[in-house]
Design a protein around this motif. Structure first.
Motif, PDB file in Angstrom:
ATOM      1  N   UNK A   1      20.703  30.570  86.397  1.00  0.00           N
ATOM      2  CA  UNK A   1      20.337  29.916  85.140  1.00  0.00           C
ATOM      3  C   UNK A   1      18.902  29.419  85.146  1.00  0.00           C
ATOM      4  N   UNK A   2      18.355  29.119  86.325  1.00  0.00           N
ATOM      5  CA  UNK A   2      16.927  28.789  86.401  1.00  0.00           C
ATOM      6  C   UNK A   2      16.095  29.989  85.968  1.00  0.00           C
ATOM      7  N   UNK A   3      16.525  31.182  86.362  1.00  0.00           N
ATOM      8  CA  UNK A   3      15.813  32.386  85.943  1.00  0.00           C
ATOM      9  C   UNK A   3      15.952  32.626  84.442  1.00  0.00           C
ATOM     10  N   UNK A   4      17.124  32.351  83.888  1.00  0.00           N
ATOM     11  CA  UNK A   4      17.310  32.509  82.438  1.00  0.00           C
ATOM     12  C   UNK A   4      16.455  31.516  81.654  1.00  0.00           C
ATOM     13  N   UNK A   5      16.391  30.283  82.121  1.00  0.00           N
ATOM     14  CA  UNK A   5      15.537  29.291  81.454  1.00  0.00           C
ATOM     15  C   UNK A   5      14.063  29.638  81.638  1.00  0.00           C
ATOM     16  N   UNK A   6      13.689  30.166  82.804  1.00  0.00           N
ATOM     17  CA  UNK A   6      12.309  30.591  83.032  1.00  0.00           C
ATOM     18  C   UNK A   6      11.938  31.729  82.085  1.00  0.00           C
ATOM     19  N   UNK A   7      12.889  32.606  81.795  1.00  0.00           N
ATOM     20  CA  UNK A   7      12.651  33.674  80.830  1.00  0.00           C
ATOM     21  C   UNK A   7      12.394  33.099  79.433  1.00  0.00           C
ATOM     22  N   UNK A   8      13.132  32.061  79.061  1.00  0.00           N
ATOM     23  CA  UNK A   8      12.887  31.407  77.768  1.00  0.00           C
ATOM     24  C   UNK A   8      11.499  30.780  77.714  1.00  0.00           C
ATOM     25  N   UNK A   9      11.075  30.172  78.810  1.00  0.00           N
ATOM     26  CA  UNK A   9       9.731  29.582  78.862  1.00  0.00           C
ATOM     27  C   UNK A   9       8.684  30.688  78.769  1.00  0.00           C
TER      28      UNK A   9
END
Length: 109
Positions: free
Chosen positions: A17-25
């Protein structure tokens, strides 16, 4: 305050989920850079609302990730998974709203 003890499954969930949120950023930064190129090409300025929406799109995924990380710090992995899923969905809806629902006349002046 000590380090939060998570299981291996819990750390896998946090990492994914850190990677998914990083993708949003990353997406929000791309929108910010793209709109800045558009405004320079058109000779326009960003309005106050434009700055607010674009910065909101960048910082909301980061704030949501750390908020969910804080809320789920003592939960088992199976209970934290739905919380992370909902947070990613909220982040995606906010990004989509900024991209589609906010008119360019409100962002560029």
């Amino acid at each position: 305050m000590g380090i939060v003890k998570r299981s291996v499954g819990g750390w896998v969930i946090v990492t994914v989920f850190a990677l998914l949120f990083a993708d949003d950023v990353w997406e929000a930064l791309g929108n910010f850079i793209g709109i800045n190129y558009q405004r320079l090409a058109l000779g326009l300025d960003l309005t106050g609302w434009g700055w607010a929406f674009l910065l909101f799109g960048i910082f909301v995924p980061v704030i949501l990730f750390f908020l969910v990380l804080f809320v789920t710090r003592k939960m088992p992995a199976w209970r934290s998974l739905p919380v992370f899923i909902v947070a990613v969905m909220i982040s995606a809806v906010i990004a989509l709203d900024i991209t589609l629902a906010v008119p360019y006349t409100l962002i560029l002046g």
